[in-house]
Design a protein around this motif. Sequence first.
Motif, PDB file in Angstrom:
ATOM      1  N   ALA A  49       0.689  -1.199   0.353  1.00  0.00           N
ATOM      2  CA  ALA A  49      -0.327  -0.182   0.210  1.00  0.00           C
ATOM      3  C   ALA A  49       0.899   1.332  -0.195  1.00  0.00           C
ATOM      4  O   ALA A  49       0.603   2.062  -0.541  1.00  0.00           O
ATOM      5  CB  ALA A  49      -0.731  -0.170   1.078  1.00  0.00           C
ATOM      6  N   GLY A  50       2.301   1.280   0.087  1.00  0.00           N
ATOM      7  CA  GLY A  50       2.858   1.993   0.414  1.00  0.00           C
ATOM      8  C   GLY A  50       3.142   2.901   1.903  1.00  0.00           C
ATOM      9  O   GLY A  50       3.811   4.244   2.021  1.00  0.00           O
ATOM     10  N   ARG A  51       2.096   2.762   2.611  1.00  0.00           N
ATOM     11  CA  ARG A  51       2.206   3.226   3.387  1.00  0.00           C
ATOM     12  C   ARG A  51       0.993   2.311   5.093  1.00  0.00           C
ATOM     13  O   ARG A  51       0.585   1.451   4.456  1.00  0.00           O
ATOM     14  CB  ARG A  51       1.535   4.284   3.619  1.00  0.00           C
ATOM     15  N   PRO A  52       1.249   2.606   6.071  1.00  0.00           N
ATOM     16  CA  PRO A  52       0.831   1.201   7.876  1.00  0.00           C
ATOM     17  C   PRO A  52      -0.631   1.304   6.888  1.00  0.00           C
ATOM     18  O   PRO A  52      -1.568   2.664   6.379  1.00  0.00           O
ATOM     19  CB  PRO A  52       1.109   2.014   8.439  1.00  0.00           C
ATOM     20  N   PHE A  53      -0.982   0.088   6.937  1.00  0.00           N
ATOM     21  CA  PHE A  53      -2.305  -0.340   6.375  1.00  0.00           C
ATOM     22  C   PHE A  53      -3.852   0.232   7.555  1.00  0.00           C
ATOM     23  O   PHE A  53      -4.769   0.928   6.062  1.00  0.00           O
ATOM     24  CB  PHE A  53      -2.614  -1.943   6.672  1.00  0.00           C
ATOM     25  N   ALA A  54      -3.441   0.931   8.528  1.00  0.00           N
ATOM     26  CA  ALA A  54      -4.430   1.624   9.504  1.00  0.00           C
ATOM     27  C   ALA A  54      -4.732   3.251   9.187  1.00  0.00           C
ATOM     28  O   ALA A  54      -5.865   3.530   9.271  1.00  0.00           O
ATOM     29  CB  ALA A  54      -3.466   1.738  10.798  1.00  0.00           C
ATOM     30  N   VAL A  55      -3.466   3.318   7.663  1.00  0.00           N
ATOM     31  CA  VAL A  55      -3.446   5.001   7.265  1.00  0.00           C
ATOM     32  C   VAL A  55      -3.749   5.430   6.338  1.00  0.00           C
ATOM     33  O   VAL A  55      -4.437   5.622   5.302  1.00  0.00           O
ATOM     34  CB  VAL A  55      -2.215   6.016   7.637  1.00  0.00           C
ATOM     35  N   ALA A  56      -3.449   3.730   5.887  1.00  0.00           N
ATOM     36  CA  ALA A  56      -4.163   4.284   3.901  1.00  0.00           C
ATOM     37  C   ALA A  56      -5.495   4.147   3.641  1.00  0.00           C
ATOM     38  O   ALA A  56      -6.249   4.169   3.993  1.00  0.00           O
ATOM     39  CB  ALA A  56      -3.746   2.472   3.380  1.00  0.00           C
ATOM     40  N   THR A  57      -5.779   4.874   2.281  1.00  0.00           N
ATOM     41  CA  THR A  57      -6.888   5.133   1.781  1.00  0.00           C
ATOM     42  C   THR A  57      -7.797   3.619   1.568  1.00  0.00           C
ATOM     43  O   THR A  57      -7.679   2.663   1.915  1.00  0.00           O
ATOM     44  CB  THR A  57      -6.971   5.914   0.489  1.00  0.00           C
ATOM     45  N   PRO A  58      -9.253   3.849   1.574  1.00  0.00           N
ATOM     46  CA  PRO A  58      -9.471   2.589   1.343  1.00  0.00           C
ATOM     47  C   PRO A  58      -9.088   2.013   0.057  1.00  0.00           C
ATOM     48  O   PRO A  58      -8.915   1.192  -0.643  1.00  0.00           O
ATOM     49  CB  PRO A  58     -11.475   3.029   1.031  1.00  0.00           C
TER      50      PRO A  58
END
Length: 214
Positions: free
Chosen positions: A127-136
């Motif tokens: 995702a290119g970032r932690p899953f918790a802060v990734a966009t839907p």
Amino acid sequence: MADKTAGAWQRREFMAGLALFGAALGASLAPADEALAAARRKAARLAPHQALMRDVAQLVIPRTGTAGAGEVGAGTFVLLALDHGLDGTRKPLADALRADPAVAAFARPDGSLDHASWLAAELAKRAGRPFAVATPAQRQSALAALDHDAFAKVPAAQPWHPIKNLILTGYYTSEIGGSKELNYELVPGRWDPDVPVTPTTRSYSSDWTAIDFG
């Protein structure tokens, strides 16, 4: 005149009995305290990945006419199942996985894989970032790519298979998954060799899974 000596002995017997009762009660509470402490340690181990697994389960089986897998607690089931080694998840890593640094980095001292930590890192990478802060959209894309690679037999994606299997098991053995998403007949009234299938036809819950956490 009342026998004071007899009264004294009765009091002594009562106090001795009370002391024995207290000792027995303390002994009976000790195992319960140990069980409670063990449950708290387990909860602490699982807590960091609760939100991740809930969200992943919901993406695998989203809400339609019935609640999704994350909503019915399938994510928590997966974490417990992984902790207990269901679906072979506490066996030592296969040679092909142990040779992959991205997977081997999450191996436990006994050689098994910490699947939840691996999944968190793998999805964050995709995702290119932690899953918790990734966009839907990023979440959906990352999980779809991982799922594709797993079924395309990319070695580094293989740990996804048991996680997905456990999500399905957790959902379809829940009350909603087993009786609302599927049709369920405890004792079918008759055998139909040919049943018409329409767009509204639901699959039947004709199997069961016994889970023993030991």
